[in-house]
Design a protein around this motif. Structure first.
Motif, PDB file in Angstrom:
ATOM      1  N   VAL A  68       0.825  -1.197   0.213  1.00  0.00           N
ATOM      2  CA  VAL A  68       0.017   0.007  -0.013  1.00  0.00           C
ATOM      3  C   VAL A  68       0.907   1.458   0.098  1.00  0.00           C
ATOM      4  N   ASN A  69       1.991   1.086   0.578  1.00  0.00           N
ATOM      5  CA  ASN A  69       2.943   2.251   0.943  1.00  0.00           C
ATOM      6  C   ASN A  69       3.433   2.595  -0.467  1.00  0.00           C
ATOM      7  N   ARG A  70       3.717   1.846  -1.325  1.00  0.00           N
ATOM      8  CA  ARG A  70       4.332   1.980  -2.585  1.00  0.00           C
ATOM      9  C   ARG A  70       3.371   2.549  -3.415  1.00  0.00           C
ATOM     10  N   MET A  71       2.339   1.939  -3.502  1.00  0.00           N
ATOM     11  CA  MET A  71       1.039   2.365  -4.231  1.00  0.00           C
ATOM     12  C   MET A  71       0.536   3.768  -4.027  1.00  0.00           C
ATOM     13  N   ARG A  72       0.591   4.166  -2.893  1.00  0.00           N
ATOM     14  CA  ARG A  72       0.379   5.470  -2.451  1.00  0.00           C
ATOM     15  C   ARG A  72       1.383   6.695  -3.001  1.00  0.00           C
ATOM     16  N   SER A  73       2.702   6.268  -2.882  1.00  0.00           N
ATOM     17  CA  SER A  73       3.604   7.150  -3.286  1.00  0.00           C
ATOM     18  C   SER A  73       3.590   7.260  -4.750  1.00  0.00           C
ATOM     19  N   LEU A  74       3.277   6.113  -5.521  1.00  0.00           N
ATOM     20  CA  LEU A  74       3.174   6.168  -6.979  1.00  0.00           C
ATOM     21  C   LEU A  74       2.030   7.117  -7.319  1.00  0.00           C
ATOM     22  N   LEU A  75       0.870   6.850  -6.692  1.00  0.00           N
ATOM     23  CA  LEU A  75      -0.474   7.696  -7.097  1.00  0.00           C
ATOM     24  C   LEU A  75      -0.115   9.059  -6.609  1.00  0.00           C
ATOM     25  N   ALA A  76       0.558   9.371  -5.493  1.00  0.00           N
ATOM     26  CA  ALA A  76       0.950  10.962  -5.321  1.00  0.00           C
ATOM     27  C   ALA A  76       1.652  11.511  -6.336  1.00  0.00           C
ATOM     28  N   LYS A  77       2.764  10.625  -6.974  1.00  0.00           N
ATOM     29  CA  LYS A  77       3.652  11.206  -8.019  1.00  0.00           C
ATOM     30  C   LYS A  77       2.480  11.362  -9.354  1.00  0.00           C
ATOM     31  N   VAL A  78       1.938  10.432  -9.715  1.00  0.00           N
ATOM     32  CA  VAL A  78       1.027  10.389 -10.986  1.00  0.00           C
ATOM     33  C   VAL A  78      -0.012  11.556 -10.877  1.00  0.00           C
ATOM     34  N   ALA A  79      -0.707  11.359  -9.634  1.00  0.00           N
ATOM     35  CA  ALA A  79      -1.782  12.235  -9.488  1.00  0.00           C
ATOM     36  C   ALA A  79      -1.879  13.273  -8.442  1.00  0.00           C
ATOM     37  N   GLY A  80      -0.890  13.784  -7.949  1.00  0.00           N
ATOM     38  CA  GLY A  80      -0.678  14.559  -6.976  1.00  0.00           C
ATOM     39  C   GLY A  80      -1.286  15.827  -7.341  1.00  0.00           C
ATOM     40  N   LYS A  81      -1.418  16.309  -8.236  1.00  0.00           N
ATOM     41  CA  LYS A  81      -2.087  17.923  -8.493  1.00  0.00           C
ATOM     42  C   LYS A  81      -3.344  17.376  -9.426  1.00  0.00           C
ATOM     43  N   PRO A  82      -4.499  18.533  -9.197  1.00  0.00           N
ATOM     44  CA  PRO A  82      -5.721  18.018  -9.827  1.00  0.00           C
ATOM     45  C   PRO A  82      -5.575  17.963 -11.538  1.00  0.00           C
ATOM     46  N   ILE A  83      -4.767  18.628 -12.133  1.00  0.00           N
ATOM     47  CA  ILE A  83      -4.420  18.579 -13.411  1.00  0.00           C
ATOM     48  C   ILE A  83      -3.938  17.345 -13.869  1.00  0.00           C
ATOM     49  N   THR A  84      -2.814  16.781 -12.878  1.00  0.00           N
ATOM     50  CA  THR A  84      -2.214  15.792 -13.416  1.00  0.00           C
ATOM     51  C   THR A  84      -3.135  14.511 -12.990  1.00  0.00           C
ATOM     52  N   GLY A  85      -3.964  14.536 -12.154  1.00  0.00           N
ATOM     53  CA  GLY A  85      -4.785  13.356 -11.927  1.00  0.00           C
ATOM     54  C   GLY A  85      -5.777  13.339 -13.016  1.00  0.00           C
ATOM     55  N   LEU A  86      -6.228  14.493 -13.637  1.00  0.00           N
ATOM     56  CA  LEU A  86      -7.345  14.497 -14.530  1.00  0.00           C
ATOM     57  C   LEU A  86      -6.519  13.770 -15.856  1.00  0.00           C
ATOM     58  N   ALA A  87      -5.309  14.470 -16.189  1.00  0.00           N
ATOM     59  CA  ALA A  87      -4.693  13.887 -17.235  1.00  0.00           C
ATOM     60  C   ALA A  87      -4.384  12.186 -17.321  1.00  0.00           C
ATOM     61  N   ALA A  88      -3.820  11.883 -16.108  1.00  0.00           N
ATOM     62  CA  ALA A  88      -3.711  10.347 -15.642  1.00  0.00           C
ATOM     63  C   ALA A  88      -4.878   9.737 -15.802  1.00  0.00           C
ATOM     64  N   GLY A  89      -6.008  10.031 -15.404  1.00  0.00           N
ATOM     65  CA  GLY A  89      -7.289   9.266 -15.422  1.00  0.00           C
ATOM     66  C   GLY A  89      -7.705   9.266 -16.647  1.00  0.00           C
ATOM     67  N   THR A  90      -7.621  10.061 -17.455  1.00  0.00           N
ATOM     68  CA  THR A  90      -7.896  10.119 -18.908  1.00  0.00           C
ATOM     69  C   THR A  90      -7.283   9.201 -19.634  1.00  0.00           C
ATOM     70  N   PHE A  91      -5.972   9.419 -19.595  1.00  0.00           N
ATOM     71  CA  PHE A  91      -5.077   8.326 -20.186  1.00  0.00           C
ATOM     72  C   PHE A  91      -5.347   6.934 -19.942  1.00  0.00           C
ATOM     73  N   ILE A  92      -5.351   6.782 -18.302  1.00  0.00           N
ATOM     74  CA  ILE A  92      -5.833   5.315 -18.128  1.00  0.00           C
ATOM     75  C   ILE A  92      -7.128   4.698 -18.460  1.00  0.00           C
ATOM     76  N   THR A  93      -8.074   5.792 -18.615  1.00  0.00           N
ATOM     77  CA  THR A  93      -9.465   5.131 -19.120  1.00  0.00           C
ATOM     78  C   THR A  93      -9.415   5.058 -20.547  1.00  0.00           C
ATOM     79  N   GLY A  94      -8.509   5.991 -21.471  1.00  0.00           N
ATOM     80  CA  GLY A  94      -8.341   5.645 -22.736  1.00  0.00           C
ATOM     81  C   GLY A  94      -7.728   4.247 -22.991  1.00  0.00           C
ATOM     82  N   VAL A  95      -6.780   3.784 -22.059  1.00  0.00           N
ATOM     83  CA  VAL A  95      -6.093   2.741 -22.444  1.00  0.00           C
ATOM     84  C   VAL A  95      -6.977   1.450 -22.163  1.00  0.00           C
ATOM     85  N   ILE A  96      -7.562   1.508 -21.198  1.00  0.00           N
ATOM     86  CA  ILE A  96      -8.434   0.315 -20.816  1.00  0.00           C
ATOM     87  C   ILE A  96      -9.792   0.385 -21.695  1.00  0.00           C
ATOM     88  N   GLN A  97     -10.214   1.577 -22.170  1.00  0.00           N
ATOM     89  CA  GLN A  97     -11.538   1.848 -23.155  1.00  0.00           C
ATOM     90  C   GLN A  97     -12.471   1.682 -22.064  1.00  0.00           C
TER      91      GLN A  97
END
Length: 94
Positions: free
Chosen positions: A36-65
């Motif tokens: 869980v700690n590694r996952m939290r740190s990874l998520l904090a890096k990827v989606a720490g700010k609202p705009i990066t979170g939006l971009a990451a969510g959009t990208f992942i949603t597009g990848v898994i369609q």
């Protein structure tokens, strides 16, 4: 042609919701048992700010369609305590 509402509509809906809730529970326990700690740190890096979170969510949603699968993953992560959702600032009513 007569439709038995209970047998053909209500039971499948309740059964589907039950399976969905059971899946969420399994996902939450599985995520908690992982690193869980590694996952939290990874998520904090990827989606720490609202705009990066939006971009990451959009990208992942597009990848898994599948926006539904992405929503289920976010709900599972929040349920497991890995991801927290911020509440919007309260807007004072004028």
């Amino acid at each position: 042609m007569e439709v038995d509402i209970f047998k053909e509509i209500i039971v499948p809906v309740i059964g589907g919701l039950g399976i969905f809730m059971l899946g969420l529970e399994f996902m939450a326990t599985g995520i908690q048992s992982l690193a869980v700690n590694r996952m939290r740190s990874l998520l904090a890096k990827v989606a720490g700010k609202p705009i990066t979170g939006l971009a990451a969510g959009t990208f992942i949603t597009g990848v898994i369609q599948s926006s539904t699968a992405m929503t289920v993953m976010v709900v599972g992560l929040v349920n497991a305590g890995v991801l927290g959702l911020r509440t919007p600032a309260t807007i004072s009513e004028s």
